[in-house]
Design an enzyme around this catalytic site. Structure first.
Site, short mmCIF file in Angstrom:
data_model
loop_
_atom_site.label_atom_id
_atom_site.label_comp_id
_atom_site.label_asym_id
_atom_site.label_seq_id
_atom_site.Cartn_x
_atom_site.Cartn_y
_atom_site.Cartn_z
N ASP A 114 -3.58 4.87 5.14
CA ASP A 114 -2.59 5.62 4.37
C ASP A 114 -2.27 6.88 5.17
O ASP A 114 -3.18 7.62 5.55
CB ASP A 114 -3.18 5.99 3.01
CG ASP A 114 -2.16 5.98 1.89
OD1 ASP A 114 -1.10 6.58 2.09
OD2 ASP A 114 -2.44 5.37 0.85
N ASP A 223 3.02 7.66 2.73
CA ASP A 223 3.07 8.21 1.38
C ASP A 223 4.32 9.06 1.12
O ASP A 223 4.72 9.86 1.97
CB ASP A 223 1.82 9.09 1.20
CG ASP A 223 1.65 9.63 -0.18
OD1 ASP A 223 1.31 8.84 -1.07
OD2 ASP A 223 1.85 10.84 -0.38
N GLU A 290 -0.22 -5.11 20.34
CA GLU A 290 -0.13 -5.42 18.90
C GLU A 290 1.04 -4.68 18.29
O GLU A 290 1.25 -3.50 18.58
CB GLU A 290 -1.43 -4.99 18.20
CG GLU A 290 -1.47 -5.40 16.73
CD GLU A 290 -2.60 -4.75 15.94
OE1 GLU A 290 -3.22 -5.44 15.13
OE2 GLU A 290 -2.86 -3.55 16.14
N HIS A 361 -2.00 1.89 -7.01
CA HIS A 361 -2.86 2.83 -7.72
C HIS A 361 -2.09 3.82 -8.59
O HIS A 361 -2.70 4.65 -9.25
CB HIS A 361 -3.71 3.59 -6.69
CG HIS A 361 -2.85 4.40 -5.77
ND1 HIS A 361 -1.99 3.83 -4.85
CD2 HIS A 361 -2.67 5.74 -5.66
CE1 HIS A 361 -1.33 4.78 -4.22
NE2 HIS A 361 -1.73 5.94 -4.68
N ASP A 362 -0.76 3.76 -8.55
CA ASP A 362 0.05 4.69 -9.35
C ASP A 362 0.63 4.04 -10.59
O ASP A 362 1.27 4.72 -11.40
CB ASP A 362 1.23 5.22 -8.50
CG ASP A 362 0.75 6.12 -7.37
OD1 ASP A 362 -0.29 6.78 -7.53
OD2 ASP A 362 1.43 6.15 -6.32
C1 GLC Z 1 2.16 9.01 -3.64
C2 GLC Z 1 0.79 8.44 -3.96
C3 GLC Z 1 0.26 9.13 -5.18
C4 GLC Z 1 0.12 10.60 -4.89
C5 GLC Z 1 1.44 11.18 -4.39
C6 GLC Z 1 1.23 12.52 -3.74
O1 GLC Z 1 3.09 8.70 -4.58
O2 GLC Z 1 0.86 7.06 -4.11
O3 GLC Z 1 -0.96 8.60 -5.59
O4 GLC Z 1 -0.28 11.28 -6.04
O5 GLC Z 1 2.06 10.38 -3.42
O6 GLC Z 1 0.57 12.37 -2.53
#
Ligand code: GLC
Length: 611
Positions: A114, A223, A290, A361-362
């Site tokens: 990430d 992100d 790669e 995860h959101d």
């Molecule tokens: C993205 C992530 C989230 C986080 C936000 C700020 O949306 O998926 O979990 O809170 O960015 O970094």
């Protein structure tokens, strides 16, 4: 002579797979805090992930993407990074990471990290040096002076530089005593926004990418990409312009929904940065042989999203396709699901790679959003449609959201509501509860005698991996059976056709001439139905079930013909067909003759026009 030719062929094949792997990758998102705790402290860690890599390989996963594993005080579960080049202590060490990478490689799986470019954590050295205006960090962040204002009593006071609101509520500006200025934070106060109008920042972030690429990671999930830039004050008389009100019903000034984010989201400068990062990643095609994947996260209009793919002259990223998350739900019809699939395929610039996201995860878990009855259907769709499929940990066994009380709540988005009654509407904790490995204490996630970082969901004794592995029919077995077909030529390259036969019947075919075809059938209705697919002319008639969802009566290996397919209620089935175009070679020649004549005539008339 033969051996060198053979070796060359093998080498070329290996290189091709290293360059093309991403185009059809099955990517599994791991939320490290909740995957597997190896040391009994109640929080997941790298060694826990390494321990479970064989499971993922056996399931058919091509690459894991781990949510942030870097040093962080966890104001936003690791998305507030103190040091991009070190590992969060509770997750382990850099040696643990290297081992994870090696084990993963040994199993033929790739590791994707990430990358959080919009903001760092406010405890980072960069930020601390920026507060004291120490070169070269002085302009690393978005700093601005407050504005003079007068209240209703005529008293002078200082207010933030603009009306901008943080995604997690309240002003997006925070005053900093040391610097004597406000800094921008589009998320929590502990996440100061980096300043992408600074060349030094641009270079710094490229070097962060290089650091991990040099270690051998296979790419990044990026992100909050569409938050990278804000309006340039130079175009607004030196000020940050206020955003207009959205008029959203029920929104109050502290809510993110209160404003239209025309100055803080989707600024066009963002795309060039993504293309620049693509160039950095492409340096590794030569040095490591790669292709490195880049998947960008933005919740935005489709036309803005597809620009991330690139332009005629520049390559970009794969923008996450969140349409399964936001545009369909448990009440959606087959017509609507088909429309959502077709929409992405229609807007995606041709020659690019599609992708299908079923959870992250959101968002509330897939089983909650789409309904437990549709778990197999949604997993199958993501896995049989063209391009990259992304599975959030636990979706392969149909995990549901857990219950997290106000006292146990960790998510800043929920905490910032300051509302012990309604906090759950904003909370992302329920979809972050620990993975259910088995029915033992803490679902086999941790052997701590204390509390796990978030409580385990209460249904872990019935919904868990061990139980699903032990029964003949389960979400897990179905997922694995479908995943196993992803390497077939039809699912790798076959033409896509989607059909809604009715409100409740969805049919997806992937057909490639000369190869066995693949056919996915979904019955959304609560009644069994028998379908006739003779109208799909190119689909061969003979079919064999290769994956049968938990609600289906038709079992794996059953054979039948396309004119009569019985599909149980809430059932998802995957079939392999006979060879597409097989046994009809004469017919193909017969058909091609008139076509050829037509072509010759057409060519002649075009030529004649110019003579
Ligand atoms: C993205 C992530 C989230 C986080 C936000 C700020 O949306 O998926 O979990 O809170 O960015 O970094």
């Amino acid at each position: 002579m033969r051996l060198p030719i053979l070796l060359l062929a093998v080498a070329t094949a290996a290189a091709a797979s290293d360059l093309d792997w991403w185009k059809t990758a099955l990517v599994y998102q791991i939320y490290p805090r909740s995957f597997k705790d190896s040391n009994g402290d109640g929080t997941g860690d790298l060694n826990g992930i390494t321990e479970k890599l064989p499971y993922l390989q056996e399931t058919g996963i091509d690459a894991i993407w781990m949510s942030p594993i870097y040093r962080s005080p966890n104001y936003d579960s690791g998305y507030d990074i103190t040091d991009y080049r070190s590992i969060q202590e509770e997750y382990g060490t850099m040696e643990d990471f290297d081992r994870l990478l090696n084990v993963s490689r040994g199993l033929g799986m790739r590791v994707v990290l990430d990358f959080v470019p919009n903001h760092t954590g406010n405890e980072s050295e960069w930020f601390s040096k920026s507060t004291t205006r120490t070169s070269p960090y002085t302009d690393y962040y978005v700093w601005a002076d407050g504005l003079n204002a007068t209240d209703e009593n005529g008293t002078l006071y200082e207010k933030p530089p603009s009306n901008w609101v943080s995604t997690f509520r309240g002003s997006a500006w925070q005053y900093h005593q040391v610097r004597g200025q406000y800094y921008l934070h589009q998320f929590v106060i502990g996440q100061p926004d980096l300043n992408y109008r600074s060349d030094v920042v641009q270079e710094e972030m490229k070097n962060v990418l290089r650091f991990w690429l040099d270690k051998g990671v296979s790419g990044f999930r990026v992100d909050a990409i569409n938050r990278l830039y804000e309006a340039d004050p130079r175009n607004f008389s030196g000020l940050y312009p206020d955003e207009p009100l959205s008029g959203a019903e029920g929104a109050v000034p502290d809510d993110y929904e209160y404003l239209q984010h025309i100055y803080t989201e989707n600024l066009f400068e963002t795309y060039d940065v993504v293309y620049d990062w693509r160039d950095v990643l492409d340096e590794y095609i030569t040095s490591q042989g790669e292709y490195k994947i880049m998947m960008t996260e933005a919740y935005a209009d489709l036309q803005l999203m597809i620009r991330y793919y690139g332009t005629k002259t520049r390559n970009g990223s794969i923008p996450f396709n969140f349409s399964f998350l936001g545009d369909i739900n448990k009440d959606s019809t087959a017509w609507e699901i088909k429309t959502v699939i077709d929409k992405w395929m229609t807007y995606m610039p041709s020659g690019n790679v599609a992708n299908w996201v079923n959870g992250n995860h959101d968002q509330s878990r897939m089983a909650n959003r789409q309904g437990v009855d549709r778990v197999d259907a949604m997993n199958m769709l993501a896995l049989i449609l063209p391009g990259v499929a992304i599975t959030y940990q636990g979706e392969e066994i149909g995990m549901t959201d857990g219950y997290v009380s106000w006292n146990d709540t960790q998510d800043p988005q929920a905490c910032n509501t300051n509302d012990p009654v309604n906090y759950y509407k904003k909370s992302r904790d329920p979809n972050r509860t620990p993975y259910h490995w088995d029915g033992s204490a803490n679902a086999g996630f941790s052997n701590t005698t204390g509390a796990t970082w978030l409580p385990v969901a209460s249904n872990y004794q019935t919904v868990n991996l061990a139980a699903q592995m032990a029964t003949q029919k389960s979400h897990y077995h179905f997922y694995k059976d479908v995943a196993a077909q992803r390497k077939t030529p039809a699912l790798q390259e076959g033409d896509l056709d989607t059909r809604a036969l009715s409100e409740s019947l969805l049919v997806v075919t992937r057909l490639l001439p000369g190869e066995a075809g693949m056919l996915g059938v979904v019955n959304l209705a609560a009644e069994a139905q028998t379908i006739d697919l003779t109208s799909l002319k190119i689909l061969p008639s003979d079919l064999e079930v290769v994956a049968s969802g938990v609600n289906c009566a038709l079992e794996k290996n059953a054979t039948l013909t396309k004119s009569s397919i019985p599909v149980s209620a809430h059932c998802a089935l995957l079939f392999r067909s006979g060879i597409v175009g097989g046994g009809n070679a004469a017919g193909a020649h017969y058909l091609s003759l008139p076509l050829l004549v037509l072509l010759v005539v057409a060519t002649y008339s075009i030529t004649a026009c110019f003579s």
